[in-house]
Design an enzyme around this catalytic site. Structure first.
Site, PDB file in Angstrom:
ATOM      1  CG  ASP A  34      42.976  35.712  44.016  1.00 30.95           C
ATOM      2  OD1 ASP A  34      41.778  35.866  44.296  1.00 30.95           O
ATOM      3  OD2 ASP A  34      43.844  36.582  44.221  1.00 30.95           O
ATOM      4  CG  HIS A  74      40.957  39.250  44.814  1.00 30.02           C
ATOM      5  ND1 HIS A  74      42.090  38.539  45.128  1.00 30.02           N
ATOM      6  CD2 HIS A  74      41.075  40.437  45.439  1.00 30.02           C
ATOM      7  CE1 HIS A  74      42.855  39.276  45.922  1.00 30.02           C
ATOM      8  NE2 HIS A  74      42.270  40.427  46.124  1.00 30.02           N
ATOM      9  CB  SER A 248      44.590  42.600  46.963  1.00 23.96           C
ATOM     10  OG  SER A 248      44.111  41.809  47.988  1.00 23.96           O
TER      11      SER A 248
END
Ligand SMILES: [Ca+2]
Ligand SMILES: [Ca+2]
Ligand SMILES: [Ca+2]
Length: 464
Positions: A34, A74, A248
């Site tokens: 990520d 994220h 996600s």
């Protein structure tokens, strides 16, 4: 247990009975690929594992996200879903709250094949599960496969990872459903080596953004419409969020649940993990109007929801008594085009599988080469000898590509899992363009059916 009260509802994928058995992901190492991880976050610091972390964007050992940048949250959000600590009055509880969490930072800059390949193979001897929530653009018109390095890394990971048992690659199906995207046009999700995860909303439907395709294996809960519940997790700045969304958010939940199964049975191979997910996922909370079909082995499958919602307790119970599946066999059958001059915009291809090497199926691929004038108008349906018909490609109205539409593209399907593949398979290529545009399909080249599976059924299924 005091964790019960702090466990968010959306995260309840039947994990509490697993915790009651004392299984919390201990000794399992999960890496998120990520944009970084805030490893000094109060709710992550104790579970952070620098040995399974790297920064490929700057090529150093520090995967910290870009400071003061909310767009670099994220990875931290995904990591929290897996490994937030319990009983510390901070944020929430990760699904595998005693697992070790790392981050392979690779989304913090330009992404290219060598970087992807290095990331997917990083610390192969230490990482058990790689969780990926990235891939080609979800714009409904891209068709993109992993490059040489990424492809090679996946194939090597399942052979060499986890001391030969195979690395577990968890993959988000993608968020392009509103744009008509189909995850079988995403070669990462469509790989047999990745476990492709979609999202269900809290009404028990396929989430509005969650891409469908025949390589979706299972779903976990994620966000629904704006008014619905979203996913609570850690956020950058040592804070918490209740607004993590999309597929996600689903892939890390699946990675956490698989971590519980690996603690319960560390000997599971990469294929064992797929088998037990197929057999333990539950359709019951998800019965509202999605495209369920019972396959020839009696398993219900939907291209939106896979084999159903992950059930951590059922998965762990099956993991505990699961015996390693026999060696994987691969067979290939070339297709023959059945000429149909009256219907130029619809073609039929037949494959006769008369070998008896594989009698218990796992994955199936149709590899096809074809030229066309409007790729997005084409639909592909695969029918098995047991009569299971599956859309291996849905129409993608925004995909106006013309030319070499399919260049040895492998469309993958898990819909016929556990079927006996003996007999005649059929591929229907249907064109949905209006009649004014004649002959969308210009030529069909080599077409091959590839079957993966075993001669004998897994022994855990014969003697349950
Ligand atoms: Ca916590
Ligand atoms: Ca996509
Ligand atoms: Ca996959």
């Amino acid at each position: 247990m005091s964790i019960n009260s702090s466990l968010p509802k959306a995260l309840n994928l039947n994990v509490l009975p697993v915790y009651a058995k004392g299984i919390t992901g201990r000794n399992v190492r999960v890496a998120v690929l990520d944009d970084g991880i805030e490893y000094d976050h109060e709710d992550l610091v104790q579970n952070y594992d620098p040995q399974i972390s790297w920064n490929y964007n700057e090529d150093n050992s520090d995967p910290y996200p870009k400071p003061d940048d909310d767009d670099s949250s994220h990875g931290t959000r995904c990591a929290g879903e897996i490994a937030m600590m319990a009983n510390n009055k901070k944020c929430g509880v990760g699904i595998a709250y005693n697992s070790r969490i790392g981050c392979i930072k690779m989304l913090g800059g330009l992404v290219y094949d060598l970087l992807e390949g290095s990331s997917l193979g990083f610390a192969l001897d230490k990482v058990d599960i790689y969780s990926s929530s990235w891939g080609p653009m979800d714009n409904g018109q891209t068709m993109e496969a992993p490059g040489i390095f990424a492809k090679e890394a996946l194939a090597r990971g399942v052979v060499l990872g986890r001391k030969g048992l195979g690395s577990i690659y968890v993959w988000a199906s993608g968020n392009g459903r509103k744009k008509g995207d189909n995850c079988n046009c995403d070669g990462y999700a469509a790989s047999i080596y990745t476990i492709t995860i979609g999202s269900a909303d809290d009404k028990g439907r396929g989430a509005w953004y969650s891409e469908k395709c025949a390589s979706v294996m299972t779903v976990t809960y994620s966000s629904g419409n704006d008014s619905d519940q979203m996913i609570s997790t850690t956020d950058v700045g040592n804070s918490c969020t209740v607004q993590h969304t999309g597929t996600s958010a689903s892939a890390p939940l699946a990675a956490g649940i698989i971590a519980l199964a690996l603690e319960a049975n560390p000997k599971l191979t990469w294929r064992d993990v797929q088998h037990i997910i197929v057999r333990s996922a539950t359709r019951e909370p998800l019965t509202k109007g999605d495209d369920w079909h019972k396959n020839g082995a009696g398993l219900f499958y939907s291209t939106k929801l896979g084999f159903g919602l992950m059930d951590a307790d059922a998965l762990v119970n099956l993991a505990q008594r699961w015996k390693t599946v026999p060696k994987q066999k691969i067979d290939k059958v070339n297709g023959s085009l059945i000429e149909n001059p009256s219907q130029t915009n619809s073609q039929k291809i037949i494959f006769n599988y008369t070998d008896k090497t594989i009698r218990h199926l796992e994955h199936v691929q149709v590899i096809i080469t074809a030229t066309c004038q409007y790729r997005g108008a084409l639909e592909l349906f695969l029918s098995s000898p047991s009569g299971t018909q599956t859309a291996i490609l849905d129409r993608r109205p925004r995909d106006y590509f013309a030319g070499n539409c399919f260049d040895s593209w492998p469309f993958m399907s898990v819909a016929t899992w556990s079927e006996n593949p003996y007999g005649q398979w059929q591929l229907d290529i249907r064109d949905t363009t209006p009649l004014v545009m004649k002959q969308n399909i210009r030529s069909i080249g080599f077409v091959q059916l590839v079957l993966y599976g075993t001669t004998h059924a897994p022994s855990s299924l014969i003697f349950p």
